[in-house]
Design an enzyme around this catalytic site. Structure first.
Site, short mmCIF file in Angstrom:
data_model
loop_
_atom_site.label_atom_id
_atom_site.label_comp_id
_atom_site.label_asym_id
_atom_site.label_seq_id
_atom_site.Cartn_x
_atom_site.Cartn_y
_atom_site.Cartn_z
N CYS A 48 0.86 -1.18 0.00
CA CYS A 48 0.00 0.00 0.00
C CYS A 48 0.90 1.24 0.00
O CYS A 48 2.05 1.18 0.47
CB CYS A 48 -0.89 -0.02 1.24
SG CYS A 48 -1.83 1.49 1.55
N HIS A 49 0.39 2.36 -0.51
CA HIS A 49 1.19 3.58 -0.54
C HIS A 49 1.64 4.01 0.85
O HIS A 49 2.69 4.63 1.01
CB HIS A 49 0.40 4.71 -1.21
CG HIS A 49 1.24 5.93 -1.46
ND1 HIS A 49 1.29 6.99 -0.58
CD2 HIS A 49 2.10 6.24 -2.46
CE1 HIS A 49 2.13 7.89 -1.03
NE2 HIS A 49 2.63 7.48 -2.17
N THR A 50 0.86 3.67 1.88
CA THR A 50 1.24 4.03 3.25
C THR A 50 2.55 3.35 3.64
O THR A 50 3.39 3.94 4.34
CB THR A 50 0.13 3.63 4.24
OG1 THR A 50 -1.07 4.30 3.86
CG2 THR A 50 0.50 4.01 5.66
N HIS A 70 0.83 -4.02 5.82
CA HIS A 70 -0.41 -4.02 6.60
C HIS A 70 -1.64 -4.46 5.82
O HIS A 70 -2.72 -4.50 6.37
CB HIS A 70 -0.65 -2.63 7.21
CG HIS A 70 -0.90 -1.56 6.19
ND1 HIS A 70 0.12 -1.00 5.45
CD2 HIS A 70 -2.03 -0.94 5.81
CE1 HIS A 70 -0.38 -0.09 4.64
NE2 HIS A 70 -1.69 -0.04 4.83
N GLU A 71 -1.48 -4.81 4.54
CA GLU A 71 -2.58 -5.42 3.79
C GLU A 71 -2.22 -6.89 3.61
O GLU A 71 -1.26 -7.19 2.90
CB GLU A 71 -2.74 -4.76 2.41
CG GLU A 71 -3.45 -3.44 2.43
CD GLU A 71 -3.82 -2.96 1.03
OE1 GLU A 71 -4.45 -1.91 0.93
OE2 GLU A 71 -3.47 -3.64 0.04
N CYS A 100 -11.85 -2.78 19.78
CA CYS A 100 -11.74 -3.45 21.08
C CYS A 100 -13.09 -3.94 21.57
O CYS A 100 -13.18 -4.88 22.36
CB CYS A 100 -11.10 -2.51 22.11
SG CYS A 100 -12.19 -1.16 22.66
N CYS A 103 -14.78 0.33 24.17
CA CYS A 103 -14.71 1.79 24.33
C CYS A 103 -15.98 2.45 23.79
O CYS A 103 -16.81 1.83 23.13
CB CYS A 103 -13.48 2.35 23.64
SG CYS A 103 -13.55 2.29 21.83
N CYS A 106 -16.34 2.11 19.97
CA CYS A 106 -16.76 0.78 19.52
C CYS A 106 -18.23 0.51 19.83
O CYS A 106 -18.91 -0.20 19.08
CB CYS A 106 -15.88 -0.29 20.15
SG CYS A 106 -14.21 -0.39 19.45
N CYS A 114 -11.73 3.33 17.33
CA CYS A 114 -11.47 2.67 18.61
C CYS A 114 -10.43 3.42 19.44
O CYS A 114 -9.35 3.76 18.95
CB CYS A 114 -10.99 1.24 18.35
SG CYS A 114 -10.53 0.33 19.82
N ARG A 118 -6.95 2.51 17.57
CA ARG A 118 -6.92 3.32 16.35
C ARG A 118 -5.48 3.47 15.87
O ARG A 118 -4.52 3.31 16.64
CB ARG A 118 -7.57 4.68 16.56
CG ARG A 118 -6.80 5.65 17.41
CD ARG A 118 -7.46 7.03 17.39
NE ARG A 118 -8.78 7.02 18.00
CZ ARG A 118 -9.58 8.08 18.05
NH1 ARG A 118 -9.21 9.22 17.50
NH2 ARG A 118 -10.76 8.01 18.65
N CYS A 178 -7.30 -2.80 3.75
CA CYS A 178 -6.92 -1.38 3.87
C CYS A 178 -7.58 -0.55 2.78
O CYS A 178 -8.73 -0.16 2.87
CB CYS A 178 -5.41 -1.21 3.85
SG CYS A 178 -4.90 0.53 4.03
N ARG A 362 -2.26 -2.49 -7.12
CA ARG A 362 -1.86 -3.35 -6.01
C ARG A 362 -1.00 -4.50 -6.53
O ARG A 362 -1.34 -5.16 -7.51
CB ARG A 362 -3.08 -3.94 -5.30
CG ARG A 362 -3.74 -2.98 -4.31
CD ARG A 362 -2.79 -2.66 -3.16
NE ARG A 362 -3.38 -1.80 -2.15
CZ ARG A 362 -3.32 -0.47 -2.16
NH1 ARG A 362 -2.72 0.17 -3.16
NH2 ARG A 362 -3.85 0.23 -1.18
#
Length: 370
Positions: A48-50, A70-71, A100, A103, A106, A114, A118, A178, A362
């Site tokens: 991902c670009h992130t 993270h994907e 979670c 909270c 959530c 969250c 988060r 993502c 992707r």
């Protein structure tokens, strides 16, 4: 129970040792999951670009050495103390944000932010004890977004692990954890265009094209962007007047819905000002520079235009993502068209090359070479 449960696992991981330098495939040690944690065998991950943004470390706190990614999609190998909803063998998507379940956010039907889980781009350790589960020769390697999927095994907080249909192909649905879900949810959950309505999408990366996919699913009559079911494309460079005025002229006063997916504040302003007065709604999806300022005339609000923001398409990960996977399984959602490249884990740096050159949406990386 797996034979490796409770033991340190040695496996391959792509380690970012310093900013902007190629990742290096290393043998790492992955500690067992602790309280409220799950250890996952990653089979497929995507870039991902992130990941690229934090690998380049431009404008944020550099945190190295680090395992990015993270994907992803994988299978639960073992679970830590207190984990009741998952078991070894479950097919899962690790997600960069969490749920979670306890909270205020959530428990609210209006939020997916969250308090506990988060997104935190600066945290490189686990919540339970402030330590990393990755190491090389005793030296800790930092986590990324609580997921670190550029590793054959990773440890993730239970609130960031989504159990999905075991029949879903992980090499396809891994990208739903993502960007694709962010764009899709921004349209379906926030913009909510009615059948026959007009929609403009600013930015045609993976997130923007996923927003277009949401407009297609919603039955929009006109989708102004570039492809993926789009009916018209407008290039700002082809016009002398502001793009919002061009779109307003094209649509008899403005579109019903717009989505901004670039992070450029000028595009955000254009997205807001191109919606129709009285009922037009603009949704901000892209992440701007931290010092960016949004400016528009207050009369735009007084005339009935609405501006909203969204995070991860307003999806609560554990509650909502299984249904997004089912949309794909039921052929309501097209996923394959977002996957432009596939590479084996040993060639992970090619994925970075494709993205930096703008050659694909992707690239799926295969960690399971068996």
């Amino acid at each position: 129970m797996s034979s490796t449960a409770g033991q340190v696992i040695r496996c391959k991981a792509a380690v970012a040792w310093e900013a902007g330098k190629p990742l290096v495939i290393e043998e790492v040690e992955v500690a067992p999951p602790q309280v409220d944690e799950v250890r996952i065998r990653i089979l497929y991950t995507a870039l991902c670009h992130t990941d690229v943004f934090f690998w380049e470390a431009k404008g944020q706190n550099p945190l190295f050495p680090r395992i990015l990614g993270h994907e992803a999609g994988g299978i639960v190998e073992s679970v830590g103390e207190g984990v009741k909803d998952l078991k070894p063998g479950d097919h899962v998507l690790p997600v960069f944000t969490g749920e979670c379940g306890e909270c205020a956010h959530c428990k609210s039907e209006e939020s997916n932010l969250c308090d506990l889980l988060r997104i935190n781009t600066d945290r490189g350790v686990m919540l339970s004890d402030g330590k990393s589960r990755f190491s090389i020769n005793g030296k800790p390697i930092y986590h990324f977004l609580g997921t670190s999927s550029f590793s054959e095994y990773t440890v993730v907080h239970i609130g960031c692990v989504v159990k999905i249909n075991p029949l879903a192909p992980l090499d396809k649905v891994c990208i739903l954890s993502c960007g694709i879900s962010t764009g899709l949810g921004a349209t379906l959950n926030v913009a909510k265009p009615k059948k026959g309505s007009t929609v403009a999408v600013f930015g045609l990366g993976a997130v923007g094209l996923a927003a277009v996919e949401g407009a297609r699913i919603s039955g929009a009559s006109r989708i102004i962007a570039k492809k993926f079911g789009v009916t018209e494309f407008v290039n700002p460079k082809d016009h002398k007047k502001p793009i919002q005025e061009v779109i307003a002229d094209m649509t008899d006063g403005g579109v019903d819905r717009s989505l901004e997916c670039t992070g450029n504040v000028e595009a955000m302003i254009s997205a807001f000002e191109c919606v129709h007065d009285g009922w037009g709604l603009a949704v901000i999806v892209g992440v701007p520079q931290k010092d960016a300022v949004f400016k528009t005339q207050p009369v735009n609000f007084l005339n009935g235009r609405t501006l909203k923001g969204t995070f991860f398409g307003n999806y609560k990960p554990r509650s909502d993502l299984p249904s997004v996977v089912e949309k794909y399984m039921n052929k309501e959602l097209e996923v394959e068209k977002f996957i432009t490249h596939q590479v084996p884990f040993a060639e992970i740096n090619k994925a970075f090359e494709y993205m930096l050159k703008g050659e694909g949406l992707r690239c799926v990386i295969r960690l399971d070479e068996e």
